[in-house]
Design a protein around this motif. Sequence first.
Motif, PDB file in Angstrom:
ATOM      1  N   LYS A 159       0.672  -1.259  -0.146  1.00 33.34           N
ATOM      2  CA  LYS A 159      -0.149  -0.057   0.098  1.00 33.34           C
ATOM      3  C   LYS A 159       0.968   1.195  -0.087  1.00 33.34           C
ATOM      4  O   LYS A 159       0.426   2.245  -0.709  1.00 33.34           O
ATOM      5  CB  LYS A 159      -0.975   0.194   1.134  1.00 33.34           C
ATOM      6  CG  LYS A 159      -2.173   0.799   1.117  1.00 33.34           C
ATOM      7  CD  LYS A 159      -3.082   1.001   2.509  1.00 33.34           C
ATOM      8  CE  LYS A 159      -3.864  -0.340   2.716  1.00 33.34           C
ATOM      9  NZ  LYS A 159      -4.657  -0.404   3.734  1.00 33.34           N
ATOM     10  N   TYR A 160       1.902   1.255   0.788  1.00 35.48           N
ATOM     11  CA  TYR A 160       2.784   2.503   0.806  1.00 35.48           C
ATOM     12  C   TYR A 160       3.182   2.617  -0.620  1.00 35.48           C
ATOM     13  O   TYR A 160       3.684   3.862  -0.964  1.00 35.48           O
ATOM     14  CB  TYR A 160       4.149   2.088   1.639  1.00 35.48           C
ATOM     15  CG  TYR A 160       5.172   1.128   0.934  1.00 35.48           C
ATOM     16  CD1 TYR A 160       6.244   1.567   0.129  1.00 35.48           C
ATOM     17  CD2 TYR A 160       4.973  -0.440   1.046  1.00 35.48           C
ATOM     18  CE1 TYR A 160       7.017   0.741  -0.386  1.00 35.48           C
ATOM     19  CE2 TYR A 160       5.940  -1.038   0.481  1.00 35.48           C
ATOM     20  CZ  TYR A 160       6.944  -0.525  -0.141  1.00 35.48           C
ATOM     21  OH  TYR A 160       8.072  -1.546  -0.917  1.00 35.48           O
ATOM     22  N   TYR A 162       1.703   3.505  -3.083  1.00 37.82           N
ATOM     23  CA  TYR A 162       0.609   4.370  -3.396  1.00 37.82           C
ATOM     24  C   TYR A 162       0.395   5.761  -2.891  1.00 37.82           C
ATOM     25  O   TYR A 162      -0.530   6.075  -3.222  1.00 37.82           O
ATOM     26  CB  TYR A 162      -0.826   3.410  -3.588  1.00 37.82           C
ATOM     27  CG  TYR A 162      -0.893   2.331  -4.370  1.00 37.82           C
ATOM     28  CD1 TYR A 162      -1.059   2.366  -5.661  1.00 37.82           C
ATOM     29  CD2 TYR A 162      -0.486   1.173  -3.968  1.00 37.82           C
ATOM     30  CE1 TYR A 162      -1.217   1.314  -6.440  1.00 37.82           C
ATOM     31  CE2 TYR A 162      -0.616   0.044  -4.938  1.00 37.82           C
ATOM     32  CZ  TYR A 162      -0.947  -0.047  -6.191  1.00 37.82           C
ATOM     33  OH  TYR A 162      -1.075  -1.156  -7.024  1.00 37.82           O
ATOM     34  N   GLU A 163       1.286   5.868  -1.851  1.00 36.28           N
ATOM     35  CA  GLU A 163       1.262   6.974  -1.070  1.00 36.28           C
ATOM     36  C   GLU A 163       1.673   8.396  -1.866  1.00 36.28           C
ATOM     37  O   GLU A 163       2.778   8.124  -2.442  1.00 36.28           O
ATOM     38  CB  GLU A 163       1.740   6.832   0.340  1.00 36.28           C
ATOM     39  CG  GLU A 163       1.064   5.976   1.060  1.00 36.28           C
ATOM     40  CD  GLU A 163       1.883   5.902   2.605  1.00 36.28           C
ATOM     41  OE1 GLU A 163       2.918   6.463   2.715  1.00 36.28           O
ATOM     42  OE2 GLU A 163       1.167   5.223   3.450  1.00 36.28           O
ATOM     43  N   ASP A 164       0.955   9.278  -1.675  1.00 31.81           N
ATOM     44  CA  ASP A 164       1.664  10.667  -2.243  1.00 31.81           C
ATOM     45  C   ASP A 164       2.449  11.366  -1.261  1.00 31.81           C
ATOM     46  O   ASP A 164       2.507  10.816  -0.016  1.00 31.81           O
ATOM     47  CB  ASP A 164       0.532  11.621  -2.820  1.00 31.81           C
ATOM     48  CG  ASP A 164      -0.688  12.048  -1.713  1.00 31.81           C
ATOM     49  OD1 ASP A 164      -0.179  11.936  -0.591  1.00 31.81           O
ATOM     50  OD2 ASP A 164      -1.753  12.132  -2.253  1.00 31.81           O
ATOM     51  N   ASP A 165       2.850  12.299  -1.463  1.00 35.43           N
ATOM     52  CA  ASP A 165       3.638  13.157  -0.410  1.00 35.43           C
ATOM     53  C   ASP A 165       3.032  13.522   0.707  1.00 35.43           C
ATOM     54  O   ASP A 165       3.761  13.759   1.617  1.00 35.43           O
ATOM     55  CB  ASP A 165       4.355  14.225  -1.164  1.00 35.43           C
ATOM     56  CG  ASP A 165       5.280  14.015  -2.380  1.00 35.43           C
ATOM     57  OD1 ASP A 165       5.897  12.710  -2.355  1.00 35.43           O
ATOM     58  OD2 ASP A 165       5.737  14.773  -3.038  1.00 35.43           O
ATOM     59  N   ASP A 166       1.821  13.671   0.624  1.00 31.53           N
ATOM     60  CA  ASP A 166       1.200  14.062   1.890  1.00 31.53           C
ATOM     61  C   ASP A 166       0.629  12.852   2.569  1.00 31.53           C
ATOM     62  O   ASP A 166      -0.143  12.893   3.831  1.00 31.53           O
ATOM     63  CB  ASP A 166      -0.119  14.882   1.384  1.00 31.53           C
ATOM     64  CG  ASP A 166       0.322  15.977   0.646  1.00 31.53           C
ATOM     65  OD1 ASP A 166       1.603  16.633   0.878  1.00 31.53           O
ATOM     66  OD2 ASP A 166      -0.347  16.234  -0.391  1.00 31.53           O
ATOM     67  N   GLY A 167       0.935  11.669   2.388  1.00 31.27           N
ATOM     68  CA  GLY A 167       0.450  10.507   3.132  1.00 31.27           C
ATOM     69  C   GLY A 167      -0.826  10.016   2.492  1.00 31.27           C
ATOM     70  O   GLY A 167      -1.376   9.026   3.200  1.00 31.27           O
ATOM     71  N   GLY A 168      -1.392  10.486   1.649  1.00 28.89           N
ATOM     72  CA  GLY A 168      -2.670   9.884   1.096  1.00 28.89           C
ATOM     73  C   GLY A 168      -2.424   9.151   0.000  1.00 28.89           C
ATOM     74  O   GLY A 168      -1.421   8.704  -0.580  1.00 28.89           O
ATOM     75  N   LEU A 169      -3.363   8.252  -0.263  1.00 29.68           N
ATOM     76  CA  LEU A 169      -3.392   7.008  -1.112  1.00 29.68           C
ATOM     77  C   LEU A 169      -4.081   7.514  -2.567  1.00 29.68           C
ATOM     78  O   LEU A 169      -5.143   8.106  -2.459  1.00 29.68           O
ATOM     79  CB  LEU A 169      -4.015   5.595  -0.539  1.00 29.68           C
ATOM     80  CG  LEU A 169      -3.509   5.021   0.917  1.00 29.68           C
ATOM     81  CD1 LEU A 169      -4.119   4.020   1.317  1.00 29.68           C
ATOM     82  CD2 LEU A 169      -1.955   4.939   0.426  1.00 29.68           C
ATOM     83  N   TRP A 170      -3.330   6.970  -3.601  1.00 30.68           N
ATOM     84  CA  TRP A 170      -3.962   7.276  -4.765  1.00 30.68           C
ATOM     85  C   TRP A 170      -4.372   5.678  -5.357  1.00 30.68           C
ATOM     86  O   TRP A 170      -4.425   5.940  -6.655  1.00 30.68           O
ATOM     87  CB  TRP A 170      -3.285   8.182  -5.741  1.00 30.68           C
ATOM     88  CG  TRP A 170      -1.768   7.483  -5.821  1.00 30.68           C
ATOM     89  CD1 TRP A 170      -0.628   7.740  -4.989  1.00 30.68           C
ATOM     90  CD2 TRP A 170      -1.119   6.453  -6.785  1.00 30.68           C
ATOM     91  NE1 TRP A 170       0.645   7.246  -5.590  1.00 30.68           N
ATOM     92  CE2 TRP A 170       0.222   6.421  -6.692  1.00 30.68           C
ATOM     93  CE3 TRP A 170      -1.869   5.891  -7.921  1.00 30.68           C
ATOM     94  CZ2 TRP A 170       1.193   5.437  -7.355  1.00 30.68           C
ATOM     95  CZ3 TRP A 170      -0.984   5.050  -8.666  1.00 30.68           C
ATOM     96  CH2 TRP A 170       0.567   5.082  -8.559  1.00 30.68           C
ATOM     97  N   TYR A 178      -4.871  -3.988  -5.098  1.00 34.98           N
ATOM     98  CA  TYR A 178      -3.716  -2.923  -5.226  1.00 34.98           C
ATOM     99  C   TYR A 178      -2.400  -3.734  -5.140  1.00 34.98           C
ATOM    100  O   TYR A 178      -1.359  -3.156  -5.683  1.00 34.98           O
ATOM    101  CB  TYR A 178      -3.680  -2.042  -4.121  1.00 34.98           C
ATOM    102  CG  TYR A 178      -3.399  -2.260  -2.860  1.00 34.98           C
ATOM    103  CD1 TYR A 178      -2.171  -2.420  -2.240  1.00 34.98           C
ATOM    104  CD2 TYR A 178      -4.450  -2.379  -1.685  1.00 34.98           C
ATOM    105  CE1 TYR A 178      -2.001  -2.932  -0.978  1.00 34.98           C
ATOM    106  CE2 TYR A 178      -4.428  -2.958  -0.600  1.00 34.98           C
ATOM    107  CZ  TYR A 178      -3.071  -2.977  -0.217  1.00 34.98           C
ATOM    108  OH  TYR A 178      -2.723  -3.638   1.247  1.00 34.98           O
TER     109      TYR A 178
END
Length: 234
Positions: A159-160, A162-170, A178
């Motif tokens: 899952k990590y 798929y994280e963006d710079d702000d810690g959100g998931l895309w 996933y």
Amino acid sequence: MTKDLFGKALLDYQSGNYTEDIITSTNISEDDELPIPYLFRAFKDMPMLEQKALKLARGTILDVGCGAGSHTLYLQEKGFSVKAIDISEGAIAVAKKRGVKNAVLKSLLDETETFDTVLLLMNGTGIFQELSEVSKYLKHLKSLLKPDGQILIDSSDIKYMYEDDDGGLWIDTQANYYGELDYYLSYQGEDEIPMKWLYLDFETLNLACQSVGLKCKKIQEGEHFDYLAQLELK
């Protein structure tokens, strides 16, 4: 059919023709080098989870996706009877050259003997390919176990990735699970036929095990979202 570039790379290394590494990538990650010497590593150079799995292995053992045979060789030295299988012709040839006594060109689903320990290491869930195939593979693995047998398998929760710079998931919620990736491999400028490769988070593996009558226990967590699980008959 694959071109067996993986096997070719192992054979080149074994015969002293090592000039470059394997290049791998996935549909969500850039090119990455897979150093061929790493596939010939000794026990002391293996990750903690692999060392733990080898220490837990007991009785008669099946090493699934044995590659160059490093896990099998360690276990043989400890006096275990090990059957090593792989779908790569080159890998099996190398494993035999390195001293693996019982190395067989075979896919997991074609295996019919029973064992006390079945090992699936280096992201062992990868062989399941897709989430929809997991139950089929687990049922088959279950059929390979002796009454007190165990399956030792490792994977990672990616899952990590798929994280963006702000810690959100895309993660695309409309897409497949996933952890289902398209896996690409090339060696010496030649591309292998892409394959499916599955990373399975522990909870999903646990649920799948329950559905086919296997107990699933997390033995140890690694340093990077990875884990080792022990599967046993209920």
